[in-house]
Scaffold this motif. Structure first.
Motif, short mmCIF file in Angstrom:
data_model
loop_
_atom_site.label_atom_id
_atom_site.label_comp_id
_atom_site.label_asym_id
_atom_site.label_seq_id
_atom_site.Cartn_x
_atom_site.Cartn_y
_atom_site.Cartn_z
N LYS A 93 0.84 -1.20 0.00
CA LYS A 93 0.00 0.00 0.00
C LYS A 93 0.87 1.25 0.00
O LYS A 93 0.60 2.21 -0.73
CB LYS A 93 -0.91 -0.01 1.23
N ALA A 94 1.92 1.21 0.80
CA ALA A 94 2.82 2.37 0.87
C ALA A 94 3.46 2.63 -0.49
O ALA A 94 3.53 3.77 -0.95
CB ALA A 94 3.89 2.13 1.93
N ARG A 95 3.93 1.56 -1.15
CA ARG A 95 4.55 1.72 -2.47
C ARG A 95 3.55 2.27 -3.48
O ARG A 95 3.90 3.13 -4.31
CB ARG A 95 5.11 0.39 -2.96
N LYS A 96 2.32 1.81 -3.41
CA LYS A 96 1.31 2.26 -4.36
C LYS A 96 1.08 3.76 -4.23
O LYS A 96 1.06 4.48 -5.24
CB LYS A 96 0.00 1.51 -4.12
N TYR A 97 0.93 4.24 -3.00
CA TYR A 97 0.65 5.66 -2.81
C TYR A 97 1.88 6.53 -3.06
O TYR A 97 1.76 7.67 -3.53
CB TYR A 97 0.08 5.91 -1.42
N LEU A 98 3.05 5.99 -2.78
CA LEU A 98 4.26 6.74 -3.13
C LEU A 98 4.42 6.86 -4.64
O LEU A 98 4.86 7.89 -5.16
CB LEU A 98 5.49 6.06 -2.52
N LEU A 99 4.07 5.79 -5.35
CA LEU A 99 4.12 5.84 -6.81
C LEU A 99 3.12 6.84 -7.35
O LEU A 99 3.44 7.61 -8.28
CB LEU A 99 3.84 4.45 -7.38
N ILE A 290 13.51 17.62 -6.40
CA ILE A 290 14.25 16.99 -5.29
C ILE A 290 13.34 16.04 -4.52
O ILE A 290 13.74 14.92 -4.17
CB ILE A 290 14.82 18.08 -4.36
N GLY A 291 12.09 16.47 -4.25
CA GLY A 291 11.15 15.59 -3.57
C GLY A 291 10.89 14.31 -4.34
O GLY A 291 10.82 13.22 -3.76
N MET A 292 10.77 14.42 -5.65
CA MET A 292 10.54 13.23 -6.47
C MET A 292 11.72 12.28 -6.42
O MET A 292 11.56 11.06 -6.40
CB MET A 292 10.24 13.66 -7.91
N LEU A 293 12.94 12.83 -6.38
CA LEU A 293 14.13 11.98 -6.27
C LEU A 293 14.13 11.24 -4.93
O LEU A 293 14.52 10.06 -4.86
CB LEU A 293 15.39 12.83 -6.42
N LEU A 294 13.69 11.92 -3.87
CA LEU A 294 13.62 11.27 -2.56
C LEU A 294 12.59 10.14 -2.56
O LEU A 294 12.82 9.08 -1.97
CB LEU A 294 13.27 12.31 -1.49
N PHE A 295 11.46 10.36 -3.23
CA PHE A 295 10.46 9.30 -3.35
C PHE A 295 11.00 8.13 -4.19
O PHE A 295 10.73 6.96 -3.90
CB PHE A 295 9.17 9.83 -3.98
N ALA A 296 11.77 8.46 -5.21
CA ALA A 296 12.31 7.42 -6.09
C ALA A 296 13.24 6.49 -5.32
O ALA A 296 13.30 5.28 -5.61
CB ALA A 296 13.04 8.06 -7.27
N ILE A 297 13.97 7.03 -4.33
CA ILE A 297 14.87 6.19 -3.53
C ILE A 297 14.08 5.10 -2.81
O ILE A 297 14.54 3.96 -2.70
CB ILE A 297 15.65 7.07 -2.53
N VAL A 298 12.88 5.45 -2.35
CA VAL A 298 12.04 4.45 -1.68
C VAL A 298 11.47 3.47 -2.70
O VAL A 298 11.43 2.26 -2.47
CB VAL A 298 10.91 5.13 -0.89
N LEU A 299 11.00 4.01 -3.82
CA LEU A 299 10.34 3.15 -4.81
C LEU A 299 11.27 2.08 -5.38
O LEU A 299 10.83 0.97 -5.68
CB LEU A 299 9.77 4.01 -5.93
N VAL A 300 12.55 2.41 -5.53
CA VAL A 300 13.47 1.43 -6.11
C VAL A 300 13.75 0.28 -5.14
O VAL A 300 14.32 -0.74 -5.56
CB VAL A 300 14.81 2.10 -6.52
N GLN A 301 13.35 0.43 -3.89
CA GLN A 301 13.53 -0.67 -2.94
C GLN A 301 12.63 -1.85 -3.29
O GLN A 301 12.95 -3.00 -2.98
CB GLN A 301 13.24 -0.19 -1.51
N GLY A 302 11.49 -1.54 -3.92
CA GLY A 302 10.57 -2.61 -4.30
C GLY A 302 10.10 -3.41 -3.11
O GLY A 302 9.70 -2.87 -2.08
N LYS A 303 10.16 -4.72 -3.22
CA LYS A 303 9.70 -5.60 -2.15
C LYS A 303 10.65 -5.63 -0.95
O LYS A 303 10.33 -6.23 0.08
CB LYS A 303 9.50 -7.01 -2.69
N ARG A 304 11.80 -4.97 -1.08
CA ARG A 304 12.73 -4.89 0.05
C ARG A 304 12.30 -3.83 1.06
O ARG A 304 12.91 -3.71 2.13
CB ARG A 304 14.14 -4.58 -0.45
N LEU A 305 11.29 -3.06 0.73
CA LEU A 305 10.82 -2.01 1.63
C LEU A 305 10.34 -2.63 2.94
O LEU A 305 9.56 -3.60 2.93
CB LEU A 305 9.68 -1.23 0.96
#
Length: 337
Positions: A93-99, A290-305
């Motif tokens: 859910k977190a990944r979906k809303y961050l995306l 810059i905010g989008m880059l910070l979100f991208a760092i989380v998104l690239v974690q994928g299932k490792r989040l």
């Protein structure tokens, strides 16, 4: 003899993670940063009677600014939902809303790019805006002269005028020619090219299609010289100049060549307006990136989040809410008031 202390143990500092404290301190500096810009904008605008506010003059799209406001507010809601998912360990859910937040950030920048393209199209740029009628006429004549000179260069076949770097001195093209840095070809002075083209036009063996093309060029040059003389004598007004240029644009032989010649629109305080507009919206757009880059760092974690990213997501959420809040101030100040 040992003594056990029954006194309570106290922990120094605030009961929040160090990362969140650091984010709040950073946002405090950001508040001062944008407060200085917004305060300067208010002072400049209040002290400039006649500040441009007509959207037809400034080419501000209020609907675009309003849409971007809705986009950012919705993105803030999605950030809250993402943090809720992180705390509930519902990481999908977190990944979906961050995306979704990331997509809305892209949408915001896309709309802002559309607005910027309008400014470039109408030359609403710092240092490019004529603020008096005579400045508008002079600018139009400079642009038309460039069109005429480039056409002479193109017809002469010496080089492609699109590859010619603009010279610092407006008269240097006439006096000394132009150098193409890519081919190291030297273009003769434009006046010499005109003489060559005139000779070719008068020659009996010149093909009819070529003569028609050359005649259209000399007709355009003649119109330029007539309008330029009126501009130098200050015997033509902005409406008259606009009407004359519109008439020339209707000519199928060379009307399309006049596309780089902008419609005359003197704007008092126009350069100051353009400067603060690009300064405020540009820095805000940079913060969005810059905010989008910070979100991208989380998104690239994928299932490792996992839960260890909770504080990170909360901190970038605070940053994103601040970016949204800044836009809520900028939108009415720039677009509505």
């Amino acid at each position: 003899m040992s003594h056990e202390s029954n006194s309570p143990q106290y922990r120094m500092g605030l009961p929040i993670p160090h990362s969140k404290l650091g984010m709040w301190l950073f946002l405090a500096t950001e508040i001062m940063f944008f407060s200085a810009f917004i305060g300067a904008y208010i002072v400049l605008r209040a002290g400039s009677p006649g500040w441009p506010t007509d959207p037809d003059v400034t080419h501000l799209r209020i609907w675009a600014g309003g849409l971007n406001t809705f986009v950012l507010i919705l993105s803030s809601y999605f950030v809250v939902m993402a943090l809720e998912g992180m705390k509930a360990q519902n990481f999908s859910k977190a990944r979906k809303y961050l995306l979704l937040t990331f997509v809305l950030g892209c949408l915001f920048l896309g709309i802002k790019s559309y607005e910027y393209s309008g400014k470039f199209k109408y030359d609403i740029l710092p240092g490019h805006i004529p603020e008096t009628p005579q400045m508008a006429i002079d600018k139009s004549m400079r642009e038309m002269k460039q069109v005429v000179d480039n056409r002479a260069i193109a017809l002469s076949g010496v080089m492609d005028p699109e590859k010619t770097e603009p010279t610092e001195d407006a008269e240097s093209v006439e006096e000394a020619g132009v150098t193409d840095e890519k081919t190291e070809a030297i273009v003769p002075p434009v006046e010499e090219l005109r003489q060559q083209l005139q000779t070719e036009l008068s020659a009996e063996d010149t093909p009819a299609a070529r003569k028609k093309e050359l005649q259209a060029y000399f007709d355009l040059e003649s119109e330029y010289r007539k309008l330029n003389n009126q501009a130098l004598e200050e015997s033509i007004t902005v409406p008259e100049m606009n009407k004359a240029l519109d008439t020339l644009r209707e000519n199928p032989e060379y009307g399309s060549l006049l596309a780089p010649v902008h419609h005359l629109q003197p704007i008092i305080y126009g350069n100051l307006f353009a400067s603060v507009y690009f300064l405020l919206t540009g820095f805000h757009a940079l913060h969005v990136i810059i905010g989008m880059l910070l979100f991208a760092i989380v998104l690239v974690q994928g299932k490792r989040l996992c839960e260890k990213w909770n504080d990170y997501v909360e901190n970038i959420g605070l940053y994103w809410h601040f970016v949204d809040l800044v836009w809520i101030f900028l939108f009415p100040l720039i677009y509505i008031l």
